[in-house]
Design an enzyme around this catalytic site. Structure first.
Site, PDB file in Angstrom:
ATOM      1  N   SER A  16      56.672 -33.396 -35.113  1.00  0.00           N
ATOM      2  CA  SER A  16      56.249 -32.368 -36.083  1.00  0.00           C
ATOM      3  C   SER A  16      55.862 -31.042 -35.424  1.00  0.00           C
ATOM      4  O   SER A  16      56.253 -29.982 -35.933  1.00  0.00           O
ATOM      5  CB  SER A  16      55.100 -32.891 -36.944  1.00  0.00           C
ATOM      6  OG  SER A  16      55.598 -33.903 -37.788  1.00  0.00           O
ATOM      7  N   LYS A  63      47.276 -42.276 -43.814  1.00  0.00           N
ATOM      8  CA  LYS A  63      47.723 -41.599 -45.039  1.00  0.00           C
ATOM      9  C   LYS A  63      46.915 -41.972 -46.282  1.00  0.00           C
ATOM     10  O   LYS A  63      46.758 -41.164 -47.178  1.00  0.00           O
ATOM     11  CB  LYS A  63      49.201 -41.892 -45.289  1.00  0.00           C
ATOM     12  CG  LYS A  63      50.091 -41.247 -44.245  1.00  0.00           C
ATOM     13  CD  LYS A  63      51.532 -41.476 -44.539  1.00  0.00           C
ATOM     14  CE  LYS A  63      52.353 -41.056 -43.340  1.00  0.00           C
ATOM     15  NZ  LYS A  63      53.766 -41.044 -43.575  1.00  0.00           N
ATOM     16  N   ASN A  84      50.441 -37.190 -47.162  1.00  0.00           N
ATOM     17  CA  ASN A  84      50.917 -36.882 -45.802  1.00  0.00           C
ATOM     18  C   ASN A  84      50.814 -35.397 -45.476  1.00  0.00           C
ATOM     19  O   ASN A  84      51.094 -34.989 -44.360  1.00  0.00           O
ATOM     20  CB  ASN A  84      52.368 -37.364 -45.586  1.00  0.00           C
ATOM     21  CG  ASN A  84      53.380 -36.403 -46.179  1.00  0.00           C
ATOM     22  OD1 ASN A  84      53.167 -35.888 -47.273  1.00  0.00           O
ATOM     23  ND2 ASN A  84      54.445 -36.147 -45.466  1.00  0.00           N
ATOM     24  N   ASP A  99      56.812 -37.259 -48.161  1.00  0.00           N
ATOM     25  CA  ASP A  99      57.625 -38.305 -47.514  1.00  0.00           C
ATOM     26  C   ASP A  99      58.742 -38.832 -48.414  1.00  0.00           C
ATOM     27  O   ASP A  99      59.877 -39.019 -47.982  1.00  0.00           O
ATOM     28  CB  ASP A  99      56.757 -39.515 -47.150  1.00  0.00           C
ATOM     29  CG  ASP A  99      55.957 -39.278 -45.885  1.00  0.00           C
ATOM     30  OD1 ASP A  99      56.395 -38.465 -45.046  1.00  0.00           O
ATOM     31  OD2 ASP A  99      54.899 -39.917 -45.736  1.00  0.00           O
ATOM     32  N   ALA A 121      54.656 -52.935 -46.601  1.00  0.00           N
ATOM     33  CA  ALA A 121      53.925 -52.624 -47.832  1.00  0.00           C
ATOM     34  C   ALA A 121      52.764 -51.657 -47.562  1.00  0.00           C
ATOM     35  O   ALA A 121      51.746 -51.691 -48.244  1.00  0.00           O
ATOM     36  CB  ALA A 121      53.418 -53.927 -48.454  1.00  0.00           C
ATOM     37  N   TYR A 208      61.699 -42.801 -36.160  1.00  0.00           N
ATOM     38  CA  TYR A 208      62.748 -41.877 -35.720  1.00  0.00           C
ATOM     39  C   TYR A 208      62.760 -41.707 -34.201  1.00  0.00           C
ATOM     40  O   TYR A 208      61.787 -42.035 -33.525  1.00  0.00           O
ATOM     41  CB  TYR A 208      62.574 -40.516 -36.390  1.00  0.00           C
ATOM     42  CG  TYR A 208      61.237 -39.857 -36.119  1.00  0.00           C
ATOM     43  CD1 TYR A 208      60.174 -40.033 -36.994  1.00  0.00           C
ATOM     44  CD2 TYR A 208      61.038 -39.068 -34.992  1.00  0.00           C
ATOM     45  CE1 TYR A 208      58.956 -39.437 -36.756  1.00  0.00           C
ATOM     46  CE2 TYR A 208      59.817 -38.466 -34.751  1.00  0.00           C
ATOM     47  CZ  TYR A 208      58.773 -38.654 -35.631  1.00  0.00           C
ATOM     48  OH  TYR A 208      57.567 -38.059 -35.388  1.00  0.00           O
ATOM     49  N   GLY A 228      64.833 -42.529 -38.865  1.00  0.00           N
ATOM     50  CA  GLY A 228      64.001 -41.712 -39.753  1.00  0.00           C
ATOM     51  C   GLY A 228      64.080 -40.213 -39.523  1.00  0.00           C
ATOM     52  O   GLY A 228      63.297 -39.465 -40.112  1.00  0.00           O
TER      53      GLY A 228
HETATM   54  P1  NDP Z   1      50.839 -48.495 -42.602  1.00  0.00           P
HETATM   55  O1  NDP Z   1      49.889 -48.756 -41.484  1.00  0.00           O
HETATM   56  O2  NDP Z   1      50.307 -47.945 -43.884  1.00  0.00           O
HETATM   57  O3  NDP Z   1      51.663 -49.857 -42.962  1.00  0.00           O
HETATM   58  C1  NDP Z   1      52.259 -50.619 -41.995  1.00  0.00           C
HETATM   59  C2  NDP Z   1      53.075 -51.765 -42.631  1.00  0.00           C
HETATM   60  O4  NDP Z   1      53.834 -52.346 -41.572  1.00  0.00           O
HETATM   61  C3  NDP Z   1      52.277 -52.889 -43.261  1.00  0.00           C
HETATM   62  O5  NDP Z   1      52.993 -53.384 -44.381  1.00  0.00           O
HETATM   63  C4  NDP Z   1      52.244 -53.957 -42.145  1.00  0.00           C
HETATM   64  O6  NDP Z   1      52.193 -55.301 -42.623  1.00  0.00           O
HETATM   65  C5  NDP Z   1      53.586 -53.752 -41.514  1.00  0.00           C
HETATM   66  N1  NDP Z   1      53.662 -54.119 -40.102  1.00  0.00           N
HETATM   67  C6  NDP Z   1      53.062 -53.525 -39.058  1.00  0.00           C
HETATM   68  N2  NDP Z   1      53.429 -54.123 -37.894  1.00  0.00           N
HETATM   69  C7  NDP Z   1      54.287 -55.108 -38.236  1.00  0.00           C
HETATM   70  C8  NDP Z   1      55.017 -56.076 -37.492  1.00  0.00           C
HETATM   71  N3  NDP Z   1      54.929 -56.130 -36.161  1.00  0.00           N
HETATM   72  N4  NDP Z   1      55.822 -56.930 -38.155  1.00  0.00           N
HETATM   73  C9  NDP Z   1      55.938 -56.868 -39.495  1.00  0.00           C
HETATM   74  N5  NDP Z   1      55.256 -55.994 -40.274  1.00  0.00           N
HETATM   75  C10 NDP Z   1      54.440 -55.119 -39.640  1.00  0.00           C
HETATM   76  O7  NDP Z   1      51.952 -47.532 -41.971  1.00  0.00           O
HETATM   77  P2  NDP Z   1      52.741 -46.313 -42.638  1.00  0.00           P
HETATM   78  O8  NDP Z   1      53.361 -46.780 -43.905  1.00  0.00           O
HETATM   79  O9  NDP Z   1      51.897 -45.090 -42.690  1.00  0.00           O
HETATM   80  O10 NDP Z   1      53.868 -46.006 -41.522  1.00  0.00           O
HETATM   81  C11 NDP Z   1      54.848 -46.961 -41.203  1.00  0.00           C
HETATM   82  C12 NDP Z   1      55.914 -46.364 -40.303  1.00  0.00           C
HETATM   83  O11 NDP Z   1      56.586 -45.285 -40.939  1.00  0.00           O
HETATM   84  C13 NDP Z   1      55.399 -45.774 -38.996  1.00  0.00           C
HETATM   85  O12 NDP Z   1      56.218 -46.256 -37.952  1.00  0.00           O
HETATM   86  C14 NDP Z   1      55.567 -44.276 -39.162  1.00  0.00           C
HETATM   87  O13 NDP Z   1      55.774 -43.632 -37.934  1.00  0.00           O
HETATM   88  C15 NDP Z   1      56.799 -44.215 -40.020  1.00  0.00           C
HETATM   89  N6  NDP Z   1      56.985 -42.986 -40.822  1.00  0.00           N
HETATM   90  C16 NDP Z   1      58.056 -42.162 -40.591  1.00  0.00           C
HETATM   91  C17 NDP Z   1      58.263 -41.010 -41.346  1.00  0.00           C
HETATM   92  C18 NDP Z   1      59.418 -40.105 -41.098  1.00  0.00           C
HETATM   93  O14 NDP Z   1      59.369 -38.966 -41.538  1.00  0.00           O
HETATM   94  N7  NDP Z   1      60.474 -40.547 -40.486  1.00  0.00           N
HETATM   95  C19 NDP Z   1      57.333 -40.624 -42.418  1.00  0.00           C
HETATM   96  C20 NDP Z   1      56.305 -41.591 -42.627  1.00  0.00           C
HETATM   97  C21 NDP Z   1      56.126 -42.694 -41.826  1.00  0.00           C
HETATM   98  P3  NDP Z   1      50.773 -56.058 -42.979  1.00  0.00           P
HETATM   99  O15 NDP Z   1      50.409 -55.635 -44.363  1.00  0.00           O
HETATM  100  O16 NDP Z   1      51.112 -57.492 -42.859  1.00  0.00           O
HETATM  101  O17 NDP Z   1      49.786 -55.600 -41.930  1.00  0.00           O
END
Ligand code: NDP
Length: 263
Positions: A16, A63, A84, A99, A121, A208, A228
């Site tokens: 960013s 977020k 975001n 997003d 999720a 990404y 991404g």
């Molecule tokens: P959150 O912390 O809100 O959610 C993470 C989710 O991933 C949860 O559902 C969690 O499951 C699951 N999870 C984490 N580790 C594992 C694993 N090893 N195996 C299986 N499930 C897993 O994260 P965000 O939604 O904020 O972000 C997620 C990803 O999105 C990040 O990598 C971020 O960098 C990327 N992103 C990219 C963007 C872009 O512009 N390209 C924009 C926004 C985000 P559980 O509920 O079981 O813990």
């Protein structure tokens, strides 16, 4: 000189600053964009104001905390409870979500999509899922643990944990988990991922700048995939428009932000 930043943990990988500074520099907009490694999300609001930021982006895992930190939340962010993009509007913290529309911009090239499997999720999943439902796309959500699925059940999505999952046919499968971001993990058990990939036309990852193990398997299977980057570009253009409050043209923002991906 206005100051903008991205908050996250981790945040060192974030593109960013490069994207927004490319726009500010080339369009002579007096602003600078930096990154802030924030471990404790509850300190987001205080840190934002103590640094006199004009605006910010928020990434994993803050977020939902960002949503709670706002004085007012507008548009799509209000619907999903995930923010975001933050704007300092006369000392008030205003929250937005760019997003989801960024992701829709990214998958345009896949054509008509009717069935999507979303893996994960968290905050990103909530935003994307709600946006897909708005376009009448059928959404199945698969998550490692049960607790975060209640939000999606209320939206009437088909929801599964790894234990209950049964594969179906999908147009697109999206990994919204952070599996593969800092590790070499798949977002679900290997056999399940193989099965999922054998039943989809397209694959996307929100991570990404790297070939995650998930995308790597899609590539092995010759499935059309994308990381991404385009989502990042799409959300960045929309966030920058909010930062500069219509003082720059969208086409110019888009041009210089895209160019930063060549750096
Ligand atoms: P959150 O912390 O809100 O959610 C993470 C989710 O991933 C949860 O559902 C969690 O499951 C699951 N999870 C984490 N580790 C594992 C694993 N090893 N195996 C299986 N499930 C897993 O994260 P965000 O939604 O904020 O972000 C997620 C990803 O999105 C990040 O990598 C971020 O960098 C990327 N992103 C990219 C963007 C872009 O512009 N390209 C924009 C926004 C985000 P559980 O509920 O079981 O813990």
């Amino acid at each position: 000189m206005k100051l903008f930043a991205i908050f996250g943990d981790p945040v060192a990988h974030s593109r960013s600053p490069l994207m927004h500074n490319s726009v500010f520099k080339n369009l002579h907009y007096k602003a600078c964009y930096t990154r802030i490694h924030l471990k404790d999300g509850s300190k987001l609001r205080d840190t934002f104001f103590s640094l006199s930021l004009s605006g910010a982006n928020v990434t994993v895992p803050h977020k939902e905390e960002a949503y709670r930190a706002c004085d007012e939340v507008r548009g799509f962010a209000k619907k999903v409870g995930v923010v975001n993009t933050l704007i300092n509007e006369n000392g008030k913290l205003i929250g937005y979500n760019t997003d989801a529309d960024g992701f829709m911009y990214a998958i345009k090239e896949f054509g008509n999509i009717h069935n999507i499997l979303v893996i994960g999720a968290g905050g990103t999943s909530k935003a994307l899922t709600s946006r897909f439902l708005q376009d009448n796309i059928n959404v199945t959500v698969l998550n490692r643990s049960e607790s975060r699925l209640s939000y999606f059940k209320e939206l009437a999505c088909i929801c599964h944990t790894w234990d209950s999952f049964e594969v179906n046919k999908y147009d697109l499968v999206v990994n919204t988990t952070s599996a593969g971001l800092k590790d070499t993990e798949l977002p679900a058990p290997k056999e399940m991922i193989h099965n999922i990939l054998d039943n989809t036309s397209f694959v996307a990852d929100v991570i990404y700048g790297k070939l995650t193990p998930f995308l790597s398997l899609a590539k092995e299977k010759n499935i059309t995939f994308k990381d991404g980057s385009d989502m990042l570009l799409g959300q960045g253009i929309l966030a920058n428009e909010l930062f500069v409050k219509s003082k720059l043209q969208k086409e110019d923002i888009s041009h210089y932000m895209s160019k930063s991906f060549e750096l």
